[in-house]
Design a protein around this motif. Sequence first.
Motif, PDB file in Angstrom:
ATOM      1  N   GLU A  21       0.827  -1.212   0.000  1.00 59.20           N
ATOM      2  CA  GLU A  21       0.000   0.000   0.000  1.00 59.20           C
ATOM      3  C   GLU A  21       0.860   1.260   0.000  1.00 59.20           C
ATOM      4  O   GLU A  21       0.547   2.232  -0.705  1.00 59.20           O
ATOM      5  CB  GLU A  21      -0.905  -0.016   1.236  1.00 59.20           C
ATOM      6  N   TYR A  45       0.679   4.079  -3.110  1.00 58.89           N
ATOM      7  CA  TYR A  45       0.173   5.424  -2.881  1.00 58.89           C
ATOM      8  C   TYR A  45       1.288   6.470  -2.966  1.00 58.89           C
ATOM      9  O   TYR A  45       1.031   7.634  -3.282  1.00 58.89           O
ATOM     10  CB  TYR A  45      -0.547   5.511  -1.545  1.00 58.89           C
ATOM     11  N   SER A  68       1.433   7.200  -6.546  1.00 59.86           N
ATOM     12  CA  SER A  68       0.271   8.026  -6.908  1.00 59.86           C
ATOM     13  C   SER A  68       0.499   9.481  -6.521  1.00 59.86           C
ATOM     14  O   SER A  68       0.208  10.398  -7.296  1.00 59.86           O
ATOM     15  CB  SER A  68      -0.984   7.492  -6.208  1.00 59.86           C
ATOM     16  N   TYR A  79      -4.712  13.410   0.624  1.00 60.44           N
ATOM     17  CA  TYR A  79      -5.121  12.600   1.779  1.00 60.44           C
ATOM     18  C   TYR A  79      -6.628  12.626   1.963  1.00 60.44           C
ATOM     19  O   TYR A  79      -7.222  11.636   2.422  1.00 60.44           O
ATOM     20  CB  TYR A  79      -4.416  13.089   3.031  1.00 60.44           C
ATOM     21  N   ARG A 120      -8.050  10.235  -0.598  1.00 63.87           N
ATOM     22  CA  ARG A 120      -7.732   8.863  -0.181  1.00 63.87           C
ATOM     23  C   ARG A 120      -8.645   8.419   0.958  1.00 63.87           C
ATOM     24  O   ARG A 120      -9.160   7.293   0.959  1.00 63.87           O
ATOM     25  CB  ARG A 120      -6.273   8.779   0.248  1.00 63.87           C
ATOM     26  N   SER A 121      -8.878   9.310   1.921  1.00 58.96           N
ATOM     27  CA  SER A 121      -9.738   8.969   3.055  1.00 58.96           C
ATOM     28  C   SER A 121     -11.177   8.756   2.621  1.00 58.96           C
ATOM     29  O   SER A 121     -11.837   7.808   3.062  1.00 58.96           O
ATOM     30  CB  SER A 121      -9.663  10.085   4.104  1.00 58.96           C
ATOM     31  N   SER A 128     -12.315   7.902  -0.382  1.00 60.61           N
ATOM     32  CA  SER A 128     -12.442   6.665  -1.159  1.00 60.61           C
ATOM     33  C   SER A 128     -12.373   5.441  -0.257  1.00 60.61           C
ATOM     34  O   SER A 128     -13.046   4.431  -0.497  1.00 60.61           O
ATOM     35  CB  SER A 128     -11.339   6.601  -2.226  1.00 60.61           C
ATOM     36  N   PHE A 163      -8.655   1.579  -4.699  1.00 57.92           N
ATOM     37  CA  PHE A 163      -7.583   2.277  -5.414  1.00 57.92           C
ATOM     38  C   PHE A 163      -8.073   2.834  -6.744  1.00 57.92           C
ATOM     39  O   PHE A 163      -7.685   3.948  -7.136  1.00 57.92           O
ATOM     40  CB  PHE A 163      -6.403   1.327  -5.640  1.00 57.92           C
ATOM     41  N   PHE A 179     -10.114   5.833  -5.900  1.00 60.37           N
ATOM     42  CA  PHE A 179      -9.196   6.887  -5.478  1.00 60.37           C
ATOM     43  C   PHE A 179      -8.503   7.528  -6.683  1.00 60.37           C
ATOM     44  O   PHE A 179      -8.402   8.761  -6.781  1.00 60.37           O
ATOM     45  CB  PHE A 179      -8.167   6.305  -4.506  1.00 60.37           C
ATOM     46  N   SER A 180      -8.049   6.713  -7.616  1.00 65.80           N
ATOM     47  CA  SER A 180      -7.343   7.229  -8.793  1.00 65.80           C
ATOM     48  C   SER A 180      -8.257   8.101  -9.651  1.00 65.80           C
ATOM     49  O   SER A 180      -7.843   9.169 -10.139  1.00 65.80           O
ATOM     50  CB  SER A 180      -6.789   6.068  -9.632  1.00 65.80           C
TER      51      SER A 180
END
Length: 469
Positions: free
Chosen positions: A17, A21, A24, A100, A103-104, A106, A147, A150-151
Amino acid sequence: MNRESFILLLETISNLEFPVYAISMAFFFRSFLIEKENKSGRRKLTFLVFTVYMAASPLIRLSGFYGWMHILLVMGVLMLFSGFLEMERNFIFLLGTLFYCIRSLSMMIARSLDYFTNEWALRNADTPELIYRNAAGNYLLVQIVQFILFSLLLSLAGRRLRKTAPRLHAAELCCLLLAPAAGILFTRIILRLLVIDNEEQVFRLYDRFPFLTAVVPAVAALFYAGVLAAIASWQKIMALQEESRKYFAAQQQIAALRQRIQEVEQFHDGIRQMKHEMKNHFANIKGLAESGHYQDLEAYISKMDSSMNAFQLSVKTGNAVTDVIVNDSRRTAAALGVSFQCAFSFPASGGYDAYDIGIILSNLLRNALEACERMQKGYRFLRLAGRQKKKFFLIETENSFDGEISFDPNTRLPVSLKKENTARETAALHGIGLSNVRREAQKYGGDVEIQIEGNQFRITVLLQERKHT
């Protein structure tokens, strides 16, 4: 699959992970980095972001704090390298917070999905091996979905944010941080409440309140929409401010042109008055000649010649407005020691407004003279041409220059990278000038073309004649 294999899979995915990230985040920042002449420079900057993210992860794990501490540490280090990254610290902080937050959010959406898929995966599992296998497959699936989501969300926010130059004031940063900061805080609270083990019993939020499996993703989506809305609102305000600056600059130019035209008109009035006084001058000259005062006669004629030269416009373009601009630029070029050549004629068709052409000429000639003035050595020149061909009018300036030129990724217009131009206001005014040129060209269905050959800089403005109304 046994218990040991299941735990190994979870640890492997958890370890992967961080680099995933980190990559990313590196590519997210890369899209905002100022374009370099060589690709190796961009690779080094991208690698810096990746390294900072990866280096912060084990430090935070050892300290026992993760989440917000990791956010602050990574952004703090990147802000220290803001000069190397050639990005403002405020903008670095905004990018890190957005990263962040997305990310949170998602992750919260994926947790709600996991609640349903995990129950479905374990429904028919009747042996420990099957339970571990299905649970592992579900965990892997949820991580992949998270992911991908998120992307997509990060890419969309990045494209939205890249439409504006990365310059932020503190007040603007605070407004843009409200939605992502609230989103991060929301996810931290929900994560604390998802599973609570008080040794006597285990409290599961979604088991106790199943409706939250739909509410939490909806709230996460609203936070994300708030992030996009804040960015869009900020960009709208920035666009309005930019238009206001352009309008103010254009109005100043028009006011200056009008003042210079009034001065020229006063000059012409002086010439007309002098013509009326010529009889008196001739009488004085004749009297001095007849009396033999030749030295006084020479001084008198010299004074008359100087007075006449003060009203002379050496370059005739066919229009009072462009006459003033071109002759002012010619005198400035002579004072700077710049060779000035002019082959400009105002179009006689009547389909062009003199003040529009004046704004174009004023900005082009001023930028060209500034470029020549910055040259420390070499031949300095400025050439101006303007000619009409059927329904089109072509304006072209070519000048020598000595310095690094970069193009703004948004406007695709050149910006100065000189050390004396580090002030934001100076760079902004330089960009406004060329933006005004493009705006005036677009009023006539035209455009601006820029060419650089060695130490020669050429700008060509194409205008199309407007119909009379």
